[in-house]
Design an enzyme around this catalytic site. Structure first.
Site, short mmCIF file in Angstrom:
data_model
loop_
_atom_site.label_atom_id
_atom_site.label_comp_id
_atom_site.label_asym_id
_atom_site.label_seq_id
_atom_site.Cartn_x
_atom_site.Cartn_y
_atom_site.Cartn_z
N GLU A 421 0.94 -1.18 -0.13
CA GLU A 421 -0.35 0.06 -0.28
C GLU A 421 0.74 1.56 0.26
OE1 GLU A 421 0.68 -2.13 2.38
OE2 GLU A 421 0.60 -1.03 4.49
N HIS A 454 -8.39 -3.23 0.74
CA HIS A 454 -7.51 -3.55 1.68
C HIS A 454 -6.44 -2.71 1.34
CE1 HIS A 454 -4.40 -5.27 4.15
NE2 HIS A 454 -3.66 -5.36 3.25
N GLU A 455 -6.21 -2.11 0.22
CA GLU A 455 -5.19 -2.10 0.23
C GLU A 455 -5.38 0.24 0.41
OE1 GLU A 455 -1.76 -2.55 0.49
OE2 GLU A 455 -2.79 -4.71 0.23
ZN LIG Z 1 -2.13 -4.84 4.75
#
Ligand SMILES: [Zn+2]
Length: 1038
Positions: A421, A454-455
């Site tokens: 990320e 998620h990212e």
């Molecule tokens: Zn993560």
């Protein structure tokens, strides 16, 4: 960061051949991958060179002894090296004033050497040179009775970086780069030493100057200290408090082949190999790309410039401000300055990708960069589209705008993790972001979606507010993992991910792991840099997420959301520890008139390993009173706790137990009881003769619930008469609890099998999914038993009627179908998988027909959502030609999702020669990608005909595998658990123990978990197998 294989992998369905034959065999089959041990494991990391760090410690001793024997030669080498180093350190920096790099740096040490040649020799010399200096220095510190600051696991606290100017030149033709970093330092305590991280680079020059004033501070000497991966600059006078200084370092290094730091990878376009360079700095690899204070707490601003050939483009966290073209075909991109951020979120890339772009309502420019052919095909469009919507979702949910002007998503062919990320430049491995709707199944689409959700969550939880230190990595990962479900619900409101799929994919999965005595607390102490990889494991991700969900539920979702908004607002651009979060959430609760000390509650869940099982017993003598007790749940009660000081008896939790009372047609609303003692009495109103109790409503809590047998019986009756009185998530919860309580010996073996008897009426996906996952390890425990067919038949009976009702999908999905029928399609898929796995004849015929049609027409008309099941069943049932056909398709297809399931299907064969051939081919990187080789071995181990082959292959090739994946590696631990989790005989246990004894250390955590799992398997068989078969025999004759 997103670990590989986070979600359930679709299993190799390994159906029985022909039923008559099946009756003669002790074969078994693959159900969905329970992944109860697949989950395991510390984090990805790579290879030989890392091990070199460990080994260097040992080598250090050896070298000192050797040094005595070869004093003259080494002394000459060292002195030469040392002179060079101090000359560079003391002399005027060779960089010219305008920021361009010195000519020398364009020909760094790697230049002219074949690419990939490591800088080992340079580094070794450097290290030994360091040892001499370091000894002198250490003596001085010994006189002061202190540890030298560079030997400590954490950086000394006397300096703080405020701003970095980083100029890089990337030489893609020989995979080297040179850099000049200028760090503005604030002095908090006077000192003659500057200690910062730098690893695997060659430092050409160091200069320290007082800021603003031109006057330099003379550098006495400088050296690397490889044990702590730092570079030490010794000045001949102290830096003064509250002044700021500029540290300039000129260096060069390789664009590595291993996937960390600044690394390279490649892809083929129109028959031509193209290269790209990209970074992975989390958790501790920024230090390989530039000298820096590489701990999350040292947030600073960064201004980056990248010089590269004009045939490439460069990317970084921020947009390009200006580009300066040179006559010789080079260009320098100057990027805007970043906000305050941690080093491990910095990123850059040099590539010749193309992109597509979109803009959010608030004006954030989102681009997806990928190889040109993928962009042209539109494979990035899905990701780009949901990213725009998700930024809008998070901005609204957190009430904090996205912090940067742009977000680039970069799809790379090779990456150590599923995704990373980096702020404004998030990197994804192609399989987790590119999607071709015409050939992707729902589960593939779900995978891609959730990785992106998620990212993006990390852009707030991680990038904007960063954990103080790695012990709390579970906070950012737990949040991102939890929000995968919340964010996916935003995109697909009908899917109910947070209320349903979370249970099977997160809660049930991590409770398998965390139920081992060899588990560990979610919050783990971390000292050494080499330990940091260890904290990125399934416990951090999944238990972290499960605890956060429990917290959100007992707080109430709206108060929880308010608390998160406060937390992000207070700590933005800074760091926070778990107590900061607990305090903010406690305050939010207080504002709505509730008083719960969240820190006190949560410390028990985060600092203790494992989880409780609550037992609810009706009190036969007193009406309306129940006894609630808690104890730590473990699969193998004989397994020794890791820390003997923490005997199981000392484990206690404050448990938010929700409870409801039901009768034939109705269930009461839930009440919450906080259970904090070993055993407590509680009065439950309206507890009548025929009413049953249900604990942990909708399974929002991170614990299991057991009841007295009478209550279990009442629940089973209720399910049979009218299962809809009990909610979908509770039905799934009851199934998972019952199977696991029985496996650990808390409950008679027949109870879980009686629960699934109502399945002819179960039309919801989740209970089927929970059952199929819970059956998987049980199946593996029984699959070599003489009476296996009794079990087989019992399961087929429960599946048969729903299989008939649902039938097979007839056509391929289109986009609108994905939204409308996710639940239905997933249910049908699950039932077909069970039917084919356990040998339903019709299912086998259907699979064989579909495969034959594909081969004869060369048109693949197999419905996308069941392709993996059909391929696997076909390979297993049909002759070698089918295997060859799938093998050929595996080579010819370019779609990543299709390639993966074709490869997995090859492991379903019952032909041991083919399985052996596949195992041997798996280590050939030209044929099978390194990261896929592990899947091949694990999937062969799940195939009953290949289990012993994979186990043998693993032991024989361990040295090669261990060298390839590295000992601290997530991949390695996944491999170890995947190959060993279904071993269940005394003989196999002995083999495992002997094997561990016979090799030289490494992966100790994974192996101790493996031993505990196999011991629990052996123990279960000894104690309960007969009981189960006796009941099955009786049950089938009725
Ligand atoms: Zn993560």
């Amino acid at each position: 960061m997103d670990l590989e294989e986070k979600r359930e992998k679709r299993p190799p369905v390994t159906p029985m051949m022909i039923e008559e034959e099946a009756a003669l065999r002790n074969g078994s089959r693959g159900l969905p991958p329970g992944s109860w041990a697949e989950a395991a494991g510390p984090r990805p990391r790579t290879t030989e060179r890392h091990i070199a760090v460990h080994k260097r410690l040992v080598l250090g001793f050896a070298v000192s002894i050797l040094a005595l024997l070869a004093v003259t030669m080494i002394a000459v080498l060292l002195s030469v090296r040392f002179e060079e180093c101090s000359a560079a350190a003391d002399g005027p920096p060779r960089a010219s004033g305008n920021g361009s790099l010195p000519g020398a740096a364009r020909q760094p040490p790697g230049a002219g050497q074949p690419p990939g040649r490591p800088e080992h020799e340079e580094e070794e010399k450097e290290a030994r040179g360091g040892e001499v200096v370091e000894e002198e220095e250490e003596e001085e510190w010994q006189r002061r009775r202190e540890l030298p600051p560079w030997t400590r696991p954490r950086l000394p606290r006397h300096l703080r970086p405020l701003h970095y100017n980083l100029m890089l030149s990337a030489f893609m033709e020989n995979f080297t780069f040179s850099g000049e970093v200028n760090v503005q330092l604030e002095v908090l305590n006077a000192s003659r030493y500057i200690v910062l991280h730098a690893h695997r680079m060659h430092i050409e020059a160091v200069r320290v100057a007082e800021d603003k004033l031109a006057g330099g501070v003379r550098v006495d000497r400088s050296f690397f200290y490889p044990q702590t991966q730092v570079f030490v600059v010794v000045l001949n006078r102290s830096l003064e408090v509250q002044k700021s200084y500029n540290l300039k370092i000129i260096y060069n290094a390789l664009i590595e082949n291993e996937l960390l730091g600044f690394f390279r990878s490649s892809y083929v376009l129109h028959g031509e190999r193209r290269f790209l360079g990209v970074t992975q700095f989390s958790p501790t690899h920024a230090r390989k790309a530039f000298p820096c204070f590489d701990e999350p707490i040292y947030k600073a601003t960064f201004k980056i410039s990248i010089r590269h050939q004009a045939t490439y483009l460069s990317l970084s966290n921020m947009p390009v401000e200006t580009s300066v073209f040179e006559e010789d075909g080079w260009v320098t991109d100057h990027f805007s300055q970043t906000p305050l951020m941690s080093t491990y979120y910095l990123a850059w890339a040099v590539c010749n990708f193309t992109y597509r772009e979109t803009v959010t309502k608030s004006g954030v420019v989102v681009r997806l960069y990928a190889r040109p052919d993928a962009i042209r095909r539109g494979s990035g469009d899905y990701a780009l589209n949901i990213t725009r919507r998700l930024i809008e979702f998070y901005e609204d949910y957190f009430k904090v705008p996205y912090s940067l002007p742009k977000l680039d998503l970069l799809a790379v062919p090779k990456h150590p993790y599923a995704a990373m990320e980096n702020w404004g430049l998030s990197v994804f491995v192609e399989q987790r972001i590119l999607l071709d709707p015409s050939i992707s199944s729902i589960s593939y689409l779900l995978d891609v979606t959730m990785v992106i959700v998620h990212e993006l969550c990390h852009q707030w939880f991680g990038d904007l507010v960063t954990p103080v230190w790695w012990e709390d990595v579970w906070l950012k990962e737990g949040f991102a993992h939890y929000f995968e479900f919340v964010g996916t619900d935003y995109l697909y409101p009908g899917w109910n991910m947070e209320k349903q799929r979370f249970l099977t994919d997160v809660l049930h999965e991590v409770m398998l792991l965390d139920g081992l005595a060899s588990s560990h607390p979610v919050s783990q102490e971390v000292q050494q840099a080499t330990d940091i990889d260890r904290v990125f494991d399934w416990i951090a991700y999944k238990k972290g997420a499960a605890l956060i969900r429990m917290l959100a539920n007992f707080m109430g979702h709206s108060v929880f959301q308010m608390g998160l908004q406060d937390y992000l607002t207070i700590h933005k651009y800074g760091n926070a520890a778990r107590n900061d979060l607990w305090n903010t959430l406690s305050k939010a609760l207080k504002r709505v008139g509730k008083s719960v000390n969240i820190q006190q509650v949560m410390d028990q869940w985060t600092l203790q390993m494992g989880y409780p099982v609550i037992t609810i017993l009706g009190n036969e003598t007193t009406d309306n009173v129940i006894v609630i007790s808690q104890e730590r749940f473990v699969y193998d009660i004989d397994a020794k706790p890791k820390d003997p000081a923490l005997g199981d008896s000392s484990y206690l939790w404050q448990i938010p137990l929700t409870i409801a009372v039901g009768n034939t047609s109705h269930i009461s609303s839930e009440a919450i009881i906080w259970v904090s003692n070993k055993s407590e009495h509680h009065r439950i109103p309206a507890l009548e003769e025929a009413s049953w109790l249900l604990g942990n409503i909708n399974q929002t809590g991170y614990f299991r619930v057991n009841y007295d047998i009478r209550n279990w019986r009442l629940i089973i009756n209720q399910l049979t008469r009218n299962h809809e009185v009990i909610s979908v998530s509770n039905r799934a919860g009851l199934i998972d609890d019952a199977f696991n309580l029985a496996r650990a010996g808390y409950l008679p073996q027949n109870i879980p099998l009686e629960i699934i008897r109502y399945f002819s009426e179960e039309k919801d996906f989740l209970p089927w999914h929970a059952a199929s996952r819970a059956l998987y390890p049980l199946d593996k425990l029984l699959d070599r038993a003489e009476n296996y067919n009794i079990f087989n038949e019992y399961i087929l009976r429960q599946v048969a009627s729903m299989y008939l009702k649902l039938g097979w999908p007839t056509n391929n999905l289109n986009k609108s179908l994905v939204q409308a029928s996710y639940q239905h399609e997933e249910l049908r898929r699950e039932v077909i998988m069970l039917a084919c796995s356990f040998g339903n004849k019709h299912c086998h015929q259907q699979a064989a027909t579909l495969i034959s049609d594909w081969i004869s027409s060369n048109r693949n008309r197999i419905p996308l959502n069941v392709r993996d099941i059909v391929y696997c069943t076909g390979v297993s049932l049909m002759d070698e030609d089918v295997w060859e056909f799938i093998w050929m398709k595996f080579h010819s297809t370019t779609a990543v999702s299709e390639k993966k399931i074709l490869l997995e299907a090859l492991t379903c064969s019952d032909d041991r020669n083919l399985l052996n051939r596949l195992l041997n081919l798996s280590l050939n990187s030209e044929v099978v990608l390194d990261q896929d080789a592990i899947d091949v071995i694990i999937h062969v181990a799940r195939n009953p005909h290949g289990r012993d082959l994979a186990w043998k292959f693993f032991r024989e090739k361990w040295k090669i595998l261990n060298a390839r994946y590295g000992e601290a590696l997530f991949m390695n631990s996944k491999l170890i658990s995947g190959v060993t989790e279904f071993l269940n005989t005394e003989e196999e246990l002995r083999e495992l123990k002997n094997f561990i004894k016979s090799y030289e250390g490494g992966a100790a955590v994974s192996f101790s978990r493996a031993v505990e799992t196999v011991e629990a398997n052996v123990r279960w068989k000894k104690l309960y197998k007969e009981e189960l078969f006796q009941w099955l025999r009786k049950s089938l004759t009725h």
